[in-house]
Write a protein that holds these residues in place. Structure first.
Motif, PDB file in Angstrom:
ATOM      1  N   ASP A  62     -30.676  -6.552  68.739  1.00 65.06           N
ATOM      2  CA  ASP A  62     -30.215  -7.791  69.371  1.00 65.06           C
ATOM      3  C   ASP A  62     -29.911  -7.562  70.848  1.00 65.06           C
ATOM      4  O   ASP A  62     -30.305  -8.344  71.706  1.00 65.06           O
ATOM      5  CB  ASP A  62     -28.970  -8.323  68.668  1.00 65.06           C
ATOM      6  CG  ASP A  62     -29.257  -8.798  67.249  1.00 65.06           C
ATOM      7  OD1 ASP A  62     -30.446  -8.983  66.905  1.00 65.06           O
ATOM      8  OD2 ASP A  62     -28.285  -8.966  66.481  1.00 65.06           O
ATOM      9  N   LYS A  78     -29.103  -2.986  63.989  1.00 66.24           N
ATOM     10  CA  LYS A  78     -29.230  -4.435  64.209  1.00 66.24           C
ATOM     11  C   LYS A  78     -28.636  -4.816  65.551  1.00 66.24           C
ATOM     12  O   LYS A  78     -29.229  -5.591  66.314  1.00 66.24           O
ATOM     13  CB  LYS A  78     -28.536  -5.182  63.070  1.00 66.24           C
ATOM     14  CG  LYS A  78     -28.336  -6.661  63.321  1.00 66.24           C
ATOM     15  CD  LYS A  78     -29.401  -7.482  62.677  1.00 66.24           C
ATOM     16  CE  LYS A  78     -29.122  -8.965  62.726  1.00 66.24           C
ATOM     17  NZ  LYS A  78     -29.422  -9.620  63.974  1.00 66.24           N
ATOM     18  N   ALA A 137     -27.001   0.849  59.760  1.00 64.92           N
ATOM     19  CA  ALA A 137     -27.778  -0.389  59.729  1.00 64.92           C
ATOM     20  C   ALA A 137     -27.189  -1.435  60.681  1.00 64.92           C
ATOM     21  O   ALA A 137     -27.926  -2.120  61.394  1.00 64.92           O
ATOM     22  CB  ALA A 137     -27.837  -0.936  58.308  1.00 64.92           C
ATOM     23  N   THR A 175     -36.055   3.191  64.333  1.00 71.80           N
ATOM     24  CA  THR A 175     -36.254   1.775  64.018  1.00 71.80           C
ATOM     25  C   THR A 175     -37.482   1.605  63.138  1.00 71.80           C
ATOM     26  O   THR A 175     -38.333   2.478  63.051  1.00 71.80           O
ATOM     27  CB  THR A 175     -36.442   0.944  65.302  1.00 71.80           C
ATOM     28  OG1 THR A 175     -37.620   1.414  65.960  1.00 71.80           O
ATOM     29  CG2 THR A 175     -35.247   1.062  66.223  1.00 71.80           C
TER      30      THR A 175
END
Length: 146
Positions: free
Chosen positions: A72, A68, A64, A137
């Motif tokens: 980003d 993330k 996870a 995703t």
């Protein structure tokens, strides 16, 4: 009869150093995957047909956290990323965790060049074999509920 001139001459003064960068644009280098250069040859029933390389751009404690970080990174660097695919690879170190890798590149040299450009935006980057699990995703599960 010639007369020699033994008068010391003064050397020309050096030109001042111009520290201004010669680059005229501030656009970042675009990093694209490169096609594999060939196939491996050899006897046997090896499923390995060629070696692709990637660039490890981070180590994370969980899948996870890596997902993330990729979201980003991709959003912040959209202008320099072209068709790079992320892979996640379990780290076989005492610290454990997940390595986030982008690629593929045809050879280690292409991956190293990509790293040189990526070090502008990430603290970690080094070439490695492009092996691991695809990063899945939420965008790939639009029609399903979690």
């Amino acid at each position: 009869m010639a007369v020699e001139d033994n008068t010391p001459s003064t050397p020309p003064s050096p030109e001042p150093f111009d520290a201004t960068p010669t680059q005229t644009t501030s656009r970042p280098a675009v990093i694209t995957p490169s096609s594999p250069a060939g196939r491996l040859r050899g006897g046997g029933d090896s499923k390995l047909k060629r070696s692709d390389f990637g660039a490890i751009i981070g180590h994370y404690s969980s899948t996870a956290a890596a997902a993330k970080a990729w979201a980003d990174f991709k959003n912040q660097n959209a202008e320099r990323m072209r068709d790079l695919r992320p892979l996640l690879m379990e780290r076989n170190t005492p610290q454990g965790g997940i390595a986030l890798m982008v690629g593929p590149f045809a050879n280690a040299a292409d991956a190293a060049v990509a790293c040189l450009h990526l070090l502008d935006v990430t603290e970690l980057c080094h070439p490695a074999l492009f092996a691991g699990d695809p990063l899945v995703t939420a965008a790939e599960f639009r029609d399903t509920a979690f």
